[in-house]
Enzyme design. Structure first.
Site, short mmCIF file in Angstrom:
data_model
loop_
_atom_site.label_atom_id
_atom_site.label_comp_id
_atom_site.label_asym_id
_atom_site.label_seq_id
_atom_site.Cartn_x
_atom_site.Cartn_y
_atom_site.Cartn_z
N GLU B 60 0.84 -1.31 0.05
CA GLU B 60 -0.06 -0.04 0.05
C GLU B 60 0.76 1.22 0.30
O GLU B 60 0.48 2.23 -0.71
CB GLU B 60 -1.04 -0.05 1.08
N HIS B 129 -9.46 -4.96 10.43
CA HIS B 129 -9.95 -4.88 9.17
C HIS B 129 -11.32 -4.10 9.05
O HIS B 129 -12.18 -4.03 8.32
CB HIS B 129 -10.51 -5.99 8.37
#
Lengths: 387, 325
Positions: B60, B129
């Protein structure tokens, strides 16, 4: 010279995979120690073809950076400059040598020790000094400071304060160049300390995987802030880490501007012709502390600094080279130095005479949209509790 | 108007903008060959090719930063986070670079980039998450933040975000991906950022919400009307920054009672800011203290038994609303 990398055997993986037939070969292929004294980089075409004016200009650029940095240090000590001031003194041949090889579609980005790169790409001393002074006439209108110089019109994309944070950005520049079908590259400068940041490795992986024309230049000045290389990094040389990604790498001397130019031009050719990345570790040295607030006595000796200045100062060495080559004489060199000092002094006067930004400007330059109200598409409140 | 899902609406927005502007590309983990982790980009690789729909490694920081660099050079990348939770490993690229480069360069450089993906709890995937970082992003000058709650908003606002010259964080919701509703089909359909929507008119109480909390709030409003004869206005913020402060204040001036509902954690959440805004600018219109319902203030729980309690549900919101009337 604890931790100093300057006596390290220079190495590289170039050509060892036989991929670089088209690139002018370096004498120090593979892992053999190059004999610095016997390699005359002035004989390589990239340097041999330099005109007398171009050689003098390389010298002038280095001297201008040196004098600018020295003058800014004085201004800092006089209280005109706040915050951090990371000086480039000692490393001048790296930025000047690298930038001198670039063409129109080559871009550069660097970390927070950015004044040298800024001047090398052609930014004026006035706008740079004024930025340090926090003046409205500064290159970033006083909103960036020492670590955040930008000149997109000169393909210079900063000036980035977070160690290693610019490494993915440089990758993105290379990606954009390739996407647009241009024959260019991005030179992404970083320090030795940045090689221990994760995004650098993520970026190397993508550079190799997507075949992006990015050249990572590790300006290894031996210290990440006050931590010597032997205390911050396992495995030498740092550039060898590129091997994990099958990226060509080499380690070169940063005190010899001809050697810098030779290596950069080889890397540029690979980027332009084959869209291949390169990692270059350029061994260099900074004479001043990490920033001017750094007492610079806890982690290295004065003798170490003096030794480097005496034997490897890039400006003195190049001056001797040019005198030996008959390009100019001592008097010419002095005159160039005088001009650089005058220019630096003038930039201080310019900065002193410049206005500070108006507090009203605090809210400008945050969003494109609020700066361009006639083309606004959003509604609602963008800034809160601004009174 | 076509009846399509939130997921299809996002796909339409992306496809139309990629077709419209060559500088737009979509990149992220599994967006191309895998067709998107949540199938948002299904069919796009086939339609637009691998130059425009780009699979990335699980990196990322690198691909977010790469996209910021490309945006600085004039491209308009759309970065998909499989979950917004994963932006935390790219924090420097979003919160330092994308957000601040325009300012630090004195306005010389724009960063026209979109970061998008789901930012929600409620799917039993645990704390790592389930983050809802709209407050982090909105706390960072230089970033814009939107949280569309319907298919039409998802399409119209994502299109606006891609055309925007500033960085926009688009926070979607996996629970809403299958929500089906009417969506305009024309290519030029956009919804401006910074504009809220009254999704239900009422006179006695304003419930102000964003994201999936809007749908919970609508159900509560129905209950309140049917069982308690209370007329409830539900205001969907849609955009967090810019924020439609005028519509918030006019709803408060109309109903004089406010309940703020969000699925984010309470401390320094969006609703803390809105609460300040209301007391600062509409204090005299309030007939009761402002009330608030948000996620229970602990890391997101995994077990359904725990997480269903953690996120504001119909009964918890209703109970709080009843305290107000």
């Amino acid at each position: 010279m604890e931790g100093l990398h300057h006596d390290t055997m220079l190495e590289g993986n170039e050509n060892k995979k036989g991929q670089d037939a088209e690139v002018e070969s370096l004498p120090q292929n593979s892992h053999e120690n190059p004999d610095e004294s016997k390699t005359d980089y002035s004989t390589f075409p990239v340097n041999k073809e330099l005109s007398i004016e171009a050689k003098i200009d390389l010298f002038r650029q280095m001297v201008r950076i040196r004098r600018f940095e020295e003058r800014s240090l004085r201004a800092y000590q006089q209280g005109h400059i706040g915050g951090f001031l990371h000086l480039y003194i000692g490393q001048e041949a790296v930025a000047v040598g690298s930038v001198s090889c670039l063409s129109d579609d080559d871009h550069i980005i660097t970390a927070y020790r950015d004044h040298g790169h800024a001047l090398a790409v052609g930014m004026g001393m006035d706008e740079c000094m004024a930025e340090l002074f926090g003046k409205r006439t500064g290159c970033s209108k006083g909103k960036g400071g020492s670590m955040h110089f930008f000149a997109p019109d000169k393909n210079f994309w900063g000036g980035h304060g977070i160690v290693g944070g610019q490494t993915p950005l440089g990758l993105g520049m290379a990606y954009s160049i390739k996407y647009q079908g241009k024959k260019g590259s991005c030179l992404c400068f970083m320090g030795d300390g940045a090689t221990n940041q994760g995004p650098f490795y993520e970026s190397l992986n993508l550079a190799a995987l997507w075949e992006l024309p990015v050249i990572y230049i590790i300006e290894n000045n031996g210290y990440s802030m006050g931590t010597s290389e032997s205390r911050h990094s396992a495995g030498e040389p740092l550039a060898r880490r590129a091997d994990a990604f099958d990226i060509d790498w080499s380690v070169i001397h940063g005190h010899d501007i001809y050697e810098v130019r030779k290596s950069i031009s080889d890397a540029l050719q690979k980027a332009h012709d084959a869209c291949r990345p390169t990692v270059l570790e350029i061994i260099t040295y900074r004479y001043r502390g990490h920033s001017v607030a750094d007492p610079d006595q806890t982690y290295r000796s004065k003798e170490e600094i003096e030794e480097y200045k005496k034997s490897k100062d890039p400006i003195n060495l190049f001056k001797s080279t040019l005198i030996d080559e008959g390009v100019f004489n001592e008097e010419n060199a002095l005159e160039i130095d005088r001009q650089a000092k005058d220019e630096a002094d003038a930039s201080v006067n310019f900065s002193l005479a410049s206005p500070f930004p108006d507090p009203k400007e605090l809210m400008d330059d945050v969003y494109w949209e609020t700066d361009n109200p006639s083309q606004k598409t959003s509604e609602g409140t963008m800034f809160f509790e601004t009174n | 108007m076509a009846l399509i899902t939130y997921r299809e609406a996002l796909n339409q927005a992306l496809s139309e903008e990629i077709k419209r502007d060559k500088s737009v590309v979509l990149m992220g983990e599994e967006v191309a060959q895998f067709k998107g982790s949540y199938k948002v980009s299904e069919g796009m690789l086939e339609k637009f090719g691998s130059d425009r729909i780009i699979d990335t490694p699980i990196s990322e920081a690198a691909f977010s930063g790469l996209a910021v660099g490309a945006a600085m050079m004039g491209m308009r990348p759309v970065v998909e986070f499989m979950f917004w939770s994963f932006c935390y490993v790219a924090f420097d690229q979003i919160f330092n670079n994308a957000a601040s480069i325009r300012y630090m360069s004195g306005g010389l450089i724009n960063v026209p980039i979109v970061f998008r993906g789901p930012a929600n709890g409620g799917t039993n995937v645990g704390a790592t998450h389930s983050h809802t970082p709209e407050n982090f992003a909105a706390n960072t000058p230089g970033l814009k933040v939107i949280c569309p709650s319907t298919p039409a908003d998802a399409k119209g606002m994502l299109k606006s975000a891609i055309r925007d010259n500033d960085p926009v964080c688009v926070m979607e919701n996996t629970i809403l991906y299958n929500l089906r509703d009417e969506v305009p089909e024309e290519d030029d359909f956009t919804i401006p950022l910074g504009k809220s929507k009254v999704v239900r008119e009422g006179n006695d109480l304003s419930i102000i919400a964003h994201g999936n909390a809007v749908h919970t709030s609508i159900l509560v409003a129905q209950t309140l009307e049917e069982k308690y004869q209370v007329s409830v206005e539900v205001l969907d913020l849609r955009s967090i920054r810019p924020l439609d402060t005028e519509s918030i204040l006019s709803s408060v001036r109309k109903t004089n009672r406010v309940l703020l509902v969000e699925e984010n954690k309470p401390f320094c959440g969006i609703d803390a800011q809105i609460c300040f805004l209301i007391q600062d600018q509409a204090f005299d219109y309030l007939d009761a203290p402002i009330k608030r319902v948000s996620a229970i203030d602990v890391p997101q729980a995994y077990s359904k038994a725990l997480e269903s309690v953690q996120i504001p549900d119909h009964d918890r919101v209703l109970a709080k609303a009843l305290e107000l009337i």
